[in-house]
Write an enzyme that holds these catalytic residues in place. Structure first.
Site, PDB file in Angstrom:
ATOM      1  N   SER A 172      46.477  -6.173  48.385  1.00 47.86           N
ATOM      2  CA  SER A 172      47.099  -5.637  47.175  1.00 47.86           C
ATOM      3  C   SER A 172      47.020  -4.114  47.152  1.00 47.86           C
ATOM      4  O   SER A 172      47.774  -3.452  46.423  1.00 47.86           O
ATOM      5  CB  SER A 172      46.406  -6.199  45.930  1.00 47.86           C
ATOM      6  N   GLU A 315      37.142 -10.784  47.199  1.00 50.08           N
ATOM      7  CA  GLU A 315      35.926 -10.010  47.452  1.00 50.08           C
ATOM      8  C   GLU A 315      34.663 -10.755  47.031  1.00 50.08           C
ATOM      9  O   GLU A 315      33.556 -10.420  47.477  1.00 50.08           O
ATOM     10  CB  GLU A 315      36.002  -8.664  46.737  1.00 50.08           C
TER      11      GLU A 315
END
Length: 433
Positions: A172, A315
């Site tokens: 992203s 993450e």
């Protein structure tokens, strides 16, 4: 997998009793580096307050400085004084993906030549789509047709901008990079994604929220299209939220020790993907409470397996995978093929290191299957990846004898992480609880 062997691996503390503690986290890396870029492009000086001070953010500060932007220390942060970018410069990206992706779109506004390089592994991280996009928007870039570091941006003082089609399925950050500087381009920027779904969309929402707070017009009404109108970026003093993703190992400590951990100042509303920890830990069997003090997690003494699509919050995968390896039922983590392009191939690394400690992990193209198994102590390699170190200490909090290589890599997002971990676990420097 290639790795660096460290002579003195860190003995991860394994508390003999439930942990009961409170911790304050450093500022968010994602918010800090976005705020620095926007402050450097703004129409007047501004202060970034309570920022994260770590290698990644210091590399961003250095990147701004070498391109001519003033960044000075103030009591609670950095005063950023924007100016016309000029002069030749060399930017060290280190292992910071945000510097690798966010600084080049700014460099095109310089009147000088800006070269980029970083740590050896950084030359493997994807950035080619960003460079192609910048070239199509009117910037002159020399990357030797590699689509990776090292590369050079030959600035002309302005960027034409306009419409660009990009495949952001790898990160992203490709989208955020173009949006952050887009308002300063002559025609703004109209970014259209063409490819598999974009991962970590909350990080794009974070970028858009920060742009709008500074008066920038952003149109995200169409799926896979983001348009930034040309215009000034209004200077804004901003106080950075705690880094919620860095909370993962500390909250996990409550789960693995049947203890209670509170993270202070957890925001009621946030664009940080780490906020999803509240729901993940609850699904795994923990009690989770958010109040004016912060977020409190209470472990129940047993962790349950989960079936999760972590595409938006990739993450968090290393910490979640570590907890799943300690659960009483199978888990499936999906939608995370893109994290192979993070600091290391995190899917391969997690499979190798968890299985090395006795776990039963199967690696898939876009995820992991983890089944209950009896774990044992041993070396847990981190591959210079701070999130891998988080996974290692989580396992070590429930399994005696886990030795985490290169614990210092946690400084990427949390200065003195080992000290904070020892304080919370009540352990000494040798890991004895």
């Amino acid at each position: 997998m290639p790795h660096v062997t460290h002579a003195d691996p860190w003995p991860a503390p394994c508390p003999a009793a439930p942990v009961d503690g409170v911790i304050s986290l450093p500022g968010s890396k994602s918010l800090t580096n976005r705020a620095l870029i926007l402050a450097g492009l703004a129409d007047a000086p501004s202060v970034v307050r309570r920022p994260l001070r770590s290698r990644d953010t210091l590399l961003m500060v250095d990147a701004l400085r070498v391109m001519g932007i003033g960044v000075s220390e103030v009591d609670d942060g950095w005063l950023v004084s924007p100016t016309q970018l000029s002069g030749d410069a060399q930017v060290d990206c280190g292992l910071a993906g945000t510097v690798l992706r966010f600084a080049p779109p700014m460099a095109g506004l310089s009147t000088g030549t800006v070269s980029f390089d970083g740590d050896p592994h950084m030359r493997q991280r994807p950035v080619g789509e960003v460079l192609k996009a910048l070239s199509s928007l009117g910037m002159q870039i020399d990357d030797g047709a590699r689509g990776s570091l090292p590369f050079t941006v030959h600035g002309s003082g302005s960027v034409p901008g306009g419409t660009v089609v990009i495949d952001a399925s790898a990160s992203s950050q490709f989208i955020s990079a173009l949006l952050l500087a887009g308002a300063r381009y002559d025609a703004g920027v109209d970014v259209r994604h063409d490819g598999k779904p974009v991962p970590s969309l909350p990080h794009i929402e974070m970028t858009i929220s920060m742009l709008r707070a500074r008066g920038v017009q952003v149109d995200d009404s169409d799926v896979n299209r983001w348009s930034v109108a040309p215009g000034p970026i209004t200077a804004l003093d901003e106080t950075i939220e705690p880094d919620l993703s860095s909370a993962a190992p500390f909250l996990a400590l409550a789960a693995t020790t049947a203890g209670t951990v509170t993270v202070r100042d957890w925001p009621r509303a946030t664009t940080q993907p780490g906020d999803e920890l509240r729901h993940i830990l609850s699904e795994m069997g923990c009690q989770v409470e958010l109040d004016d003090t912060g977020l409190t997690v209470r472990g129940a003494g047993q962790l349950h397996g989960v079936d999760l699509d972590l595409h938006e919050v990739g993450e968090l995968t290393p910490a979640v995978a570590a907890l799943c390896a300690l659960a009483d039922s199978p888990s499936h983590l999906r939608g995370i093929g893109h994290i192979r392009g993070h600091e290391t191939d995190r899917l391969a690394a997690l499979t190798a290191e968890l299985n090395n400690l006795g776990a039963d992990v199967t690696e898939h193209a876009d995820g992991l299957s983890i089944r209950p198994a009896t774990l044992r102590g041993g070396i847990f390699r981190t591959y210079a990846d701070h999130r891998m170190a988080h996974a290692g200490v989580i396992i070590g909090s429930a399994v005696e004898g886990v030795l985490v290589e290169d614990i210092a890599t946690t400084a990427k997002t949390f200065p003195d992480f080992p000290g904070a971990w020892l304080d919370l676990t009540g352990a000494d420097a040798e890991g004895r609880a």
